[in-house]
Design a protein around this motif. Structure first.
Motif, PDB file in Angstrom:
ATOM      1  N   ALA A   4       0.825  -1.214   0.000  1.00  0.00           N
ATOM      2  CA  ALA A   4       0.000   0.000   0.000  1.00  0.00           C
ATOM      3  C   ALA A   4       0.859   1.263   0.000  1.00  0.00           C
ATOM      4  CB  ALA A   4      -0.921  -0.001   1.209  1.00  0.00           C
ATOM      5  N   ASN A   5       1.927   1.255   0.787  1.00  0.00           N
ATOM      6  CA  ASN A   5       2.763   2.450   0.880  1.00  0.00           C
ATOM      7  C   ASN A   5       3.307   2.896  -0.461  1.00  0.00           C
ATOM      8  OD1 ASN A   5       2.359   2.585   3.524  1.00  0.00           O
ATOM      9  ND2 ASN A   5       4.488   2.211   4.152  1.00  0.00           N
ATOM     10  N   MET A   7       2.215   2.244  -3.339  1.00  0.00           N
ATOM     11  CA  MET A   7       1.176   2.728  -4.227  1.00  0.00           C
ATOM     12  C   MET A   7       0.766   4.163  -3.886  1.00  0.00           C
ATOM     13  SD  MET A   7      -2.329   1.482  -5.306  1.00  0.00           S
ATOM     14  CE  MET A   7      -2.638   2.959  -4.452  1.00  0.00           C
ATOM     15  N   MET A   8       0.715   4.406  -2.598  1.00  0.00           N
ATOM     16  CA  MET A   8       0.343   5.748  -2.153  1.00  0.00           C
ATOM     17  C   MET A   8       1.349   6.780  -2.626  1.00  0.00           C
ATOM     18  SD  MET A   8      -2.282   6.497  -0.856  1.00  0.00           S
ATOM     19  CE  MET A   8      -3.703   5.476  -0.717  1.00  0.00           C
ATOM     20  N   LYS A   9       2.611   6.375  -2.580  1.00  0.00           N
ATOM     21  CA  LYS A   9       3.663   7.276  -3.036  1.00  0.00           C
ATOM     22  C   LYS A   9       3.421   7.668  -4.484  1.00  0.00           C
ATOM     23  CE  LYS A   9       7.550   5.963  -0.187  1.00  0.00           C
ATOM     24  NZ  LYS A   9       8.557   4.924  -0.127  1.00  0.00           N
ATOM     25  N   GLN A  10       3.062   6.623  -5.263  1.00  0.00           N
ATOM     26  CA  GLN A  10       2.800   6.848  -6.673  1.00  0.00           C
ATOM     27  C   GLN A  10       1.652   7.854  -6.862  1.00  0.00           C
ATOM     28  OE1 GLN A  10       1.749   3.215  -8.527  1.00  0.00           O
ATOM     29  NE2 GLN A  10       3.185   3.452 -10.201  1.00  0.00           N
ATOM     30  N   VAL A  11       0.591   7.570  -6.106  1.00  0.00           N
ATOM     31  CA  VAL A  11      -0.596   8.421  -6.194  1.00  0.00           C
ATOM     32  C   VAL A  11      -0.221   9.869  -5.929  1.00  0.00           C
ATOM     33  CG1 VAL A  11      -2.773   8.990  -5.060  1.00  0.00           C
ATOM     34  CG2 VAL A  11      -2.209   6.612  -5.549  1.00  0.00           C
ATOM     35  N   LEU A  12       0.525  10.067  -4.841  1.00  0.00           N
ATOM     36  CA  LEU A  12       0.858  11.423  -4.445  1.00  0.00           C
ATOM     37  C   LEU A  12       1.728  12.106  -5.481  1.00  0.00           C
ATOM     38  CD1 LEU A  12       1.431  10.930  -0.669  1.00  0.00           C
ATOM     39  CD2 LEU A  12      -0.258  12.403  -1.767  1.00  0.00           C
ATOM     40  N   TYR A  14       2.070  11.576  -8.729  1.00  0.00           N
ATOM     41  CA  TYR A  14       1.359  11.968  -9.955  1.00  0.00           C
ATOM     42  C   TYR A  14       0.328  13.055  -9.668  1.00  0.00           C
ATOM     43  CZ  TYR A  14       3.452   7.959 -12.284  1.00  0.00           C
ATOM     44  OH  TYR A  14       4.340   7.078 -12.808  1.00  0.00           O
ATOM     45  N   ALA A  18       0.250  16.747 -11.359  1.00  0.00           N
ATOM     46  CA  ALA A  18      -0.872  17.203 -12.182  1.00  0.00           C
ATOM     47  C   ALA A  18      -1.462  18.500 -11.624  1.00  0.00           C
ATOM     48  CB  ALA A  18      -1.949  16.129 -12.250  1.00  0.00           C
TER      49      ALA A  18
ATOM     50  N   ILE B   8      -4.792   7.090 -12.296  1.00  0.00           N
ATOM     51  CA  ILE B   8      -3.962   8.287 -12.155  1.00  0.00           C
ATOM     52  C   ILE B   8      -3.023   8.425 -13.339  1.00  0.00           C
ATOM     53  CG2 ILE B   8      -2.069   9.243 -10.789  1.00  0.00           C
ATOM     54  CD1 ILE B   8      -3.798   8.174  -8.352  1.00  0.00           C
ATOM     55  N   VAL B  12      -2.969  11.620 -15.940  1.00  0.00           N
ATOM     56  CA  VAL B  12      -1.743  12.351 -16.272  1.00  0.00           C
ATOM     57  C   VAL B  12      -1.496  12.264 -17.774  1.00  0.00           C
ATOM     58  CG1 VAL B  12       0.746  12.440 -15.945  1.00  0.00           C
ATOM     59  CG2 VAL B  12      -0.750  12.071 -13.993  1.00  0.00           C
ATOM     60  N   LEU B  77       4.356   7.138   5.442  1.00  0.00           N
ATOM     61  CA  LEU B  77       3.609   8.089   4.619  1.00  0.00           C
ATOM     62  C   LEU B  77       2.770   9.044   5.449  1.00  0.00           C
ATOM     63  CD1 LEU B  77       2.458   6.114   1.486  1.00  0.00           C
ATOM     64  CD2 LEU B  77       4.053   8.008   1.633  1.00  0.00           C
TER      65      LEU B  77
END
Lengths: 275, 238
Positions: A4-5, A7-12, A14, A18, B8, B12, B77
């Motif tokens: 999960a971590n 993936m969250m990094k990725q989300v943030l 991008y 944007a 996402i 983008v 995080l």
């Protein structure tokens, strides 16, 4: 399955990219237009009503406007001495002063200059409020200064041949010539009691202004080269007296931010409860 | 988990396409940012609809978002979560400030350069025969009356032009007299700037109302001289 971590990094990453790109895109929109206006800076203390050389003029941003010979109506002139005017303005909430500055190689008794304003809500043609054929125009207010008298005449016009001094003279002017440069201060109260013939200046609102200059030199036979409609003129430009500083934008921003913060707390609480 | 990563990436990619690829496709043009935002919103809502059609995909889609917001088992995080929670209200405040702050810019003005002429000035044909003599006469009148602003080279750069806004028309430019009929020029010369309709901002134009000074025949000859001198032809209907 990714942790999960990660993936969250990725989300943030991008998402932030944007958002930033969109913000930069929208922020760059507002600054495309050039400066086309005279800004009367708000000041406290005495306005330099009689002094074109006062130090305080340097606190007003200068605006330069190109001049043309008057060609719209007879009698025309094909060439004029003054090619640009530099304009500064100050006001104190009650009175305003406009400094007109231009190069003129000689000082002559017939040197003259004028400011022109649209009066009221109707558009007026820049050539003395000349009648328009498909649009109902309004009058113009002309502040005319002449070296010979070193005084201003407050005038009205609605078309060529209609120019006449007003009954109420509200404008003052004072000119100083030095080193090939004229500096003329025009001053008046921001508002007068005669809104139908005088321009009324409301801080924060844009109004239309134009300029005219006559070089009072004489030709070989002793006749004036620039006189009457034979003069240098500008197009319409904007004039605005600065409004007192307004901090309400910060207040609205603070309220909006507080609402967004509250929304977050409510949302997160609901999510936590839901689980 | 990929069900959140993919949308996402898609968003983008869509943004990059709209902003940096589409404008370079031949015949295309840069999109206004409001349109880009609209397209992204449409893409976003499409994704949300698609991801929430079944219970499983909905959980896979919302689950990570919920866990991030509630901060459960986020580990390292957690700092980023606080960052987002602080950043979002600031962004909202900043946008609000931008939309309520008083603008320092003068009012925007739009001016129609070639507004529609009155009915009686459409479809008139030049009554003056197109002979070398008449063209030469027209150029003579042009030199006397028009060239101070419109220029000896028909390029709108005459010595009297510099202070006028709108600038005098450049007749050598293919978007001026080349796309107009002679009839249109006749109207514009005769009635001048003050004859324009409101969308043409007549109060700004220095163009004289030549009907009070020149006979119609001279105006028709001037039109001829202008087209010849600027190497343009009037627009016709065939």
């Amino acid at each position: 399955m990714k942790p999960a971590n990660q993936m969250m990094k990725q989300v943030l990453r991008y998402g932030t990219a944007a958002t930033m790109a969109m913000m930069i895109g929208s922020a760059s929109l507002g600054y495309a237009q050039e400066s086309v206006s005279v800004r009367a800076t708000l000041m406290t203390g005495g306005l330099p009503l009689e002094d074109p050389n006062a130090a305080v003029w340097s606190s007003a941003p200068p605006a330069t406007f190109p001049m043309s010979p008057q060609v719209h109506w007879q009698n025309r002139i094909q060439e004029v001495t003054v090619k640009d005017v530099i304009v500064r303005a100050l006001h104190d909430g009650n009175q305003m002063a406009v400094l007109l500055e231009y190069a003129d190689p000689t000082q002559d008794p017939d040197d003259a200059a004028a400011l022109e304003f649209m009066v009221g809500d109707k558009k007026a043609h820049f050539a003395h409020g000349q009648p328009m054929l498909q649009v109902e125009g309004g009058p113009v207010n002309i502040w005319f200064w002449k070296n010979k008298t070193d005084k201003a005449v407050d005038m009205s016009a609605k078309g060529f041949g209609t120019l006449k001094p007003q009954e109420h003279q509200d404008v003052k002017a004072k000119g100083v010539y030095a080193n090939g440069t004229w500096k003329i201060v025009f001053s008046r109260n921001l508002s007068t009691g005669h809104a139908e013939e005088d321009v009324q200046i409301t801080p924060g609102e844009f109004i239309s202004i134009a300029f005219a200059v006559w070089d009072g030199r004489k030709d070989g036979s002793g006749d004036l080269v620039e006189k009457g409609s034979q003069k240098a003129v500008s197009s319409w430009w904007y004039f605005r007296a600065d409004a007192p500083p307004d901090y309400s934008g910060y207040m609205y921003a603070a309220i909006a931010a507080a609402l967004a913060l509250g929304f977050q707390f409510v949302l997160i609480r609901k999510l936590k409860k839901g689980q | 988990m990929g069900s959140l990563g993919k949308p996402i990436i898609l968003m983008v990619a869509m943004y990059v396409f709209l902003k940096f690829v589409l404008p370079y496709i031949p015949g295309s043009a840069p999109l206004p940012s409001s349109l880009i935002v609209l397209y992204l919103l449409l893409t976003g809502s499409g994704i949300v609809i698609f991801e929430t059609v079944s219970k499983e995909s909905k959980d896979a889609f919302w689950g990570p978002i919920q866990r991030f917001l509630t901060g459960e088992a986020l580990g390292g995080l957690q700092a980023l979560r606080y960052g987002v929670l602080i950043f979002f209200p600031l962004l909202v405040g900043w946008q609000t400030y931008g939309s309520t702050a008083v603008s320092d810019l003068p009012p925007m003005e739009s001016r129609t350069i070639h507004p529609a002429p009155p009915g009686e000035y459409t479809g008139l044909s030049n009554p003056v025969p197109k002979t070398p003599d008449n063209i030469m006469q027209g150029k003579g009148f042009y030199a006397a009356y028009c060239s101070p602003c419109h220029g000896g080279n028909f390029d709108g750069k005459g010595p009297a032009a510099r202070g006028f806004i709108p600038a005098p028309a450049n007749f050598a430019d293919p978007t001026t007299i080349a796309m107009l009929q002679e009839s249109y020029l006749f109207w514009r010369i005769k009635k001048g700037g003050v004859g324009l309709p409101i969308e043409g901002a007549p109060w700004k134009s220095a163009m004289p109302r030549w009907e009070v000074e020149l006979p119609d025949e001279w105006i028709w000859k001037i039109i001829m001289g202008e087209y010849d001198g600027a190497h343009q032809s009037p627009r016709t209907w065939e």
